[in-house]
Write a protein that holds these residues in place. Structure first.
Motif, PDB file in Angstrom:
ATOM      1  N   UNK A 196       1.465  56.398 -15.030  1.00  0.00           N
ATOM      2  CA  UNK A 196       1.950  55.282 -14.808  1.00  0.00           C
ATOM      3  C   UNK A 196       3.216  55.155 -14.119  1.00  0.00           C
ATOM      4  N   UNK A 197       3.382  54.904 -12.627  1.00  0.00           N
ATOM      5  CA  UNK A 197       4.582  54.901 -11.862  1.00  0.00           C
ATOM      6  C   UNK A 197       5.429  53.721 -11.925  1.00  0.00           C
ATOM      7  N   UNK A 198       6.326  53.767 -12.614  1.00  0.00           N
ATOM      8  CA  UNK A 198       7.220  52.550 -13.004  1.00  0.00           C
ATOM      9  C   UNK A 198       8.407  52.953 -12.497  1.00  0.00           C
TER      10      UNK A 198
ATOM     11  N   UNK B 131       6.707  57.388  -3.357  1.00  0.00           N
ATOM     12  CA  UNK B 131       5.488  56.659  -3.799  1.00  0.00           C
ATOM     13  C   UNK B 131       6.042  55.161  -4.549  1.00  0.00           C
ATOM     14  N   UNK B 132       5.495  54.113  -3.880  1.00  0.00           N
ATOM     15  CA  UNK B 132       5.954  52.887  -4.603  1.00  0.00           C
ATOM     16  C   UNK B 132       5.277  52.804  -5.519  1.00  0.00           C
ATOM     17  N   UNK B 133       6.230  51.864  -6.517  1.00  0.00           N
ATOM     18  CA  UNK B 133       6.134  51.648  -7.954  1.00  0.00           C
ATOM     19  C   UNK B 133       5.424  50.167  -8.079  1.00  0.00           C
TER      20      UNK B 133
ATOM     21  N   UNK C 205       0.758  52.534  -9.379  1.00  0.00           N
ATOM     22  CA  UNK C 205       1.882  51.788  -9.221  1.00  0.00           C
ATOM     23  C   UNK C 205       1.851  50.646 -10.602  1.00  0.00           C
ATOM     24  N   UNK C 206       3.023  50.754 -11.255  1.00  0.00           N
ATOM     25  CA  UNK C 206       2.952  50.019 -12.815  1.00  0.00           C
ATOM     26  C   UNK C 206       3.863  48.939 -12.978  1.00  0.00           C
TER      27      UNK C 206
ATOM     28  N   UNK D 273      -6.741  60.096 -19.650  1.00  0.00           N
ATOM     29  CA  UNK D 273      -5.339  60.742 -19.919  1.00  0.00           C
ATOM     30  C   UNK D 273      -4.484  59.730 -19.578  1.00  0.00           C
ATOM     31  N   UNK D 274      -3.839  59.161 -20.185  1.00  0.00           N
ATOM     32  CA  UNK D 274      -2.458  58.240 -19.786  1.00  0.00           C
ATOM     33  C   UNK D 274      -1.235  58.666 -20.228  1.00  0.00           C
ATOM     34  N   UNK D 275      -0.400  58.898 -18.937  1.00  0.00           N
ATOM     35  CA  UNK D 275       0.948  59.275 -19.083  1.00  0.00           C
ATOM     36  C   UNK D 275       1.971  58.419 -18.403  1.00  0.00           C
ATOM     37  N   UNK D 276       3.087  58.306 -18.877  1.00  0.00           N
ATOM     38  CA  UNK D 276       3.939  57.494 -18.212  1.00  0.00           C
ATOM     39  C   UNK D 276       5.348  57.318 -18.926  1.00  0.00           C
TER      40      UNK D 276
END
Length: 291
Positions: A184-186, A20-22, A244-245, A62-65
């Motif tokens: 949040x995919x960084x 999965x692209x960031x 994507x973050x 809900x925020x996760x990263x």
């Protein structure tokens, strides 16, 4: 700016984070992204006012990263048009002594949103199957029956805990809490750049912690456990969205639009109507106020 479809970010089948692209590489200008965000957050603010009057649902975001993925700044930018009475932010850090005297979900239960309000969990109940898997020694602090040493924490322990989280979310959604979860995919390289900026910019020195570098050493483990947690807890009632973050401005707009689109499913959220007898007496009330 290319159109953003929230469905593209929703987890509806097993995922692998490496695929999965960031970064969307969307060529939108900063002004365009800000304009789009401004439009959506105004609509969300108006919706929250209606929700407050309707008083039937609460909304849990809900925020996760990983560290530096942009959770704090997103909260500031996406929700800044909200009435302060309508949104509460909770940031869950290491459990304190009182919290450890209860089960691990207790502190999350008591922070759930009241009807008519939004609650934001900045780090969430998922820390209990993420950080604690990377550092299983933390589980020993919970003083659980049958868990005397790290070796007592079996793979089944984590399976049971994720089932408990699914049951928790099922329970609260069936009782009027709308749950929307974001990862949040960084990229690891983007995190490196952001940590460096904290060191190089004096105004941001306070944000830096050597602990961030220690956790960064466990990057691959975190990716594995995030992937597993998302795959095992993505449900229709409490969906996961992978955002994507690497581009913070785009991430903020994506999150705002997803929340807006999710809320459109609840067509019963409307301002309550006044009693017909009250309406019939409007003219009389006006005269009384004029006098």
């Amino acid at each position: 700016m290319k159109s953003i479809d929230p469905k593209d970010f929703k987890v509806t089948a097993p995922i692998q984070l490496k695929d999965i692209p960031t970064d969307l590489n969307n060529k939108a200008s900063d002004d365009d992204k800000e304009d789009k965000l401004d439009n959506v957050r105004e609509k969300l603010s108006e919706l929250q006012d209606v929700m407050y009057a309707h008083n039937r649902y609460g909304v849990l975001i809900c925020l996760q990263g990983m560290d530096t993925s942009g959770k704090d700044s997103l909260i500031r930018e996406v929700f800044k048009e909200f009435n302060a009475r309508g949104v509460v932010v909770n940031s869950f850090k290491t459990p304190n002594s009182t919290e450890l005297e209860h089960d691990y979900l207790w502190r999350h239960y008591i922070a759930l949103p009241e009807k008519g309000k939004f609650a934001i969990f900045n780090r969430t109940h998922y820390e209990n199957v993420l950080v604690t898997r990377v550092h299983p020694e933390y589980i020993l602090n919970e003083n659980l029956p049958g868990i005397e040493k790290i070796q007592d924490i079996t793979p089944q322990f984590w399976e049971d805990r994720m089932e408990q989280i699914n049951n928790f979310e099922k329970h609260i959604t069936q009782n009027g809490t709308i749950v929307i979860k974001f990862y949040f995919h960084m990229s690891k390289e983007e995190q490196r750049k952001r940590l460096l900026r904290r060191l190089e910019n004096e105004e941001h020195h306070w944000k830096f912690s050597p602990g961030d570098l220690k956790e960064r050493e466990h990057w691959d483990e975190y990716m594995q456990y995030y992937e597993e947690a998302i795959n095992k807890t993505a449900t229709e009632n409490a969906p996961w969205y992978i955002v994507p973050s690497d581009d913070k401005d785009m991430a903020r707009y994506i999150v705002a639009k997803i929340i807006w689109e999710e809320m459109q499913k609840y067509t019963d959220i409307k301002e309550p109507e006044l009693d017909d007898k009250v309406k019939m007496n409007f003219a009389m009330y006006r005269e009384q106020l004029k006098e």
